[in-house]
Design a protein around this motif. Structure first.
Motif, PDB file in Angstrom:
ATOM      1  N   ARG A   4       0.842  -1.190   0.000  1.00  0.00           N
ATOM      2  CA  ARG A   4       0.000   0.000   0.000  1.00  0.00           C
ATOM      3  C   ARG A   4       0.880   1.243   0.000  1.00  0.00           C
ATOM      4  N   GLY A   5       0.267   2.347  -0.448  1.00  0.00           N
ATOM      5  CA  GLY A   5       0.981   3.606  -0.389  1.00  0.00           C
ATOM      6  C   GLY A   5       1.541   4.000  -1.735  1.00  0.00           C
ATOM      7  N   THR A   6       1.928   5.237  -1.857  1.00  0.00           N
ATOM      8  CA  THR A   6       2.542   5.749  -3.065  1.00  0.00           C
ATOM      9  C   THR A   6       3.874   6.365  -2.693  1.00  0.00           C
ATOM     10  N   ASP A   7       4.728   6.553  -3.710  1.00  0.00           N
ATOM     11  CA  ASP A   7       6.042   7.163  -3.446  1.00  0.00           C
ATOM     12  C   ASP A   7       5.862   8.519  -2.794  1.00  0.00           C
ATOM     13  N   PRO A   8       6.745   8.932  -1.902  1.00  0.00           N
ATOM     14  CA  PRO A   8       7.962   8.207  -1.536  1.00  0.00           C
ATOM     15  C   PRO A   8       7.780   7.177  -0.414  1.00  0.00           C
ATOM     16  N   ASP A   9       6.570   7.127   0.202  1.00  0.00           N
ATOM     17  CA  ASP A   9       6.349   6.185   1.296  1.00  0.00           C
ATOM     18  C   ASP A   9       5.673   4.921   0.758  1.00  0.00           C
ATOM     19  N   ARG A  10       6.232   3.761   1.085  1.00  0.00           N
ATOM     20  CA  ARG A  10       5.691   2.487   0.605  1.00  0.00           C
ATOM     21  C   ARG A  10       5.740   1.474   1.751  1.00  0.00           C
ATOM     22  N   ILE A  11       4.724   0.633   1.822  1.00  0.00           N
ATOM     23  CA  ILE A  11       4.732  -0.429   2.827  1.00  0.00           C
ATOM     24  C   ILE A  11       4.242  -1.727   2.212  1.00  0.00           C
ATOM     25  N   THR A  12       4.704  -2.827   2.769  1.00  0.00           N
ATOM     26  CA  THR A  12       4.213  -4.166   2.458  1.00  0.00           C
ATOM     27  C   THR A  12       4.005  -4.871   3.779  1.00  0.00           C
ATOM     28  N   ALA A  13       2.856  -5.556   3.933  1.00  0.00           N
ATOM     29  CA  ALA A  13       2.560  -6.212   5.205  1.00  0.00           C
ATOM     30  C   ALA A  13       1.805  -7.503   4.949  1.00  0.00           C
ATOM     31  N   TRP A  14       2.152  -8.563   5.697  1.00  0.00           N
ATOM     32  CA  TRP A  14       1.417  -9.810   5.588  1.00  0.00           C
ATOM     33  C   TRP A  14       1.637 -10.644   6.839  1.00  0.00           C
ATOM     34  N   ARG A  15       0.764 -11.636   7.020  1.00  0.00           N
ATOM     35  CA  ARG A  15       0.908 -12.582   8.134  1.00  0.00           C
ATOM     36  C   ARG A  15       1.251 -13.943   7.548  1.00  0.00           C
ATOM     37  N   PRO A  16       2.452 -14.437   7.781  1.00  0.00           N
ATOM     38  CA  PRO A  16       2.857 -15.716   7.199  1.00  0.00           C
ATOM     39  C   PRO A  16       2.303 -16.896   7.989  1.00  0.00           C
TER      40      PRO A  16
END
Length: 274
Positions: A4-16
């Motif tokens: 989620r997010g747009t440049d310059p801030d970006r994140i990726t999140a998940w529960r493995p």
């Protein structure tokens, strides 16, 4: 896995699907500053670009020079960029329980010394992040998590190092090998295997690796690749073969097959016969 997010801030999140890990969080922030907050989990943080400064227990800390930061559950902290360019970080949120990677009894030691300069630990955490991002490699991720947890416990309680790390046991290694051989297709989780054999997961991984010169997940994948080779030479399509020998999907088969054999399964199946 969500990005989620747009440049310059970006994140990726998940529960493995790995016991002990409640969330994996990757982020690149340039301006965001975290207010004082708490988690009910352990926060295991490495910074790949830039640096982060934060307050914990009324003391200022930071993440320069490849530092590993371990923030304990229930202890308020904040966080912001220590450089104008911001920072890129990878975070693991780990269960805080007696049967998790880190027990609550270690909270005090972590609050006193949350920043650890440990190249081996940092490398292992990076390898763990890579494994957590690959569906089907949960056994590898669990094994790497066990070794990371062991290293963290040794750093937080150095006087207990000899107690926490017993010598590798060949009998334990042989028992695990038999278990893996019996469940090549179905697989076995590290926690389950440790419970069956009555040992700690990290001791199980180290004993197997010391005895055979290969990690348990590498052994299991090699056994699956062997079965895949026979089916491919019999004319079976790679997609069916992947499911039949225990891989998550065809891309999972391809990644491990190429690593072991040197070529992708499709090319292997088309190789000329004498």
């Amino acid at each position: 896995m969500a990005e989620r997010g747009t440049d310059p801030d970006r994140i990726t999140a998940w529960r493995p699907e790995v016991k002990g890990v409640t969330e994996v969080f990757h982020a690149h922030f340039t301006h965001h500053a975290y207010p004082m907050h708490v988690h009910d989990t352990w926060t295991l943080l490495i910074v790949d670009e830039g640096a982060v400064r934060y307050d914990l227990e009324r003391h200022e800390h930071g993440t320069p020079l490849g530092t590993v930061s371990l923030l304990p559950p229930g202890v308020p902290h904040n966080g912001s960029a220590a450089t104008p360019e911001g920072f890129r970080k990878r975070v693991l949120y780990l269960e805080a329980s007696d049967d998790g990677p880190l027990a609550p009894s270690l909270i005090g030691a972590a609050a006193d010394s949350p920043d650890l300069v440990d190249p081996l630990l940092r490398r292992r955490i990076g390898q763990l992040h890579t494994a957590l991002g690959r569906p089907g490699d949960e056994l590898e991720a669990a094994a790497r998590l066990a070794l990371v947890g062991e290293r963290l416990r040794e750093r937080l309680r150095p006087a207990l190092g000899d107690v926490l790390r017993p010598a590798p046991d060949g009998r334990v290694a042989d028992s695990l090998r038999q278990l893996l051989d019996a469940r090549v297709v179905d697989g076995v989780g590290l926690e389950e295997a440790a419970g069956v054999l009555g040992v700690h997961p990290a001791h199980l991984v180290r004993s197997f690796s010391a005895a055979y010169g290969i990690a348990p997940h590498q052994y299991l994948m090699a056994r699956r690749v062997d079965r895949a080779r026979r089916l491919l030479l019999a004319g079976r399509p790679a997609g069916e073969v992947a499911a039949d020998v225990g891989f998550y999907d065809q891309s999972h088969l391809t990644r491990h097959f190429k690593r072991v054999v040197g070529v992708p399964p499709g090319r292997y199946a088309r190789a000329p016969r004498p």
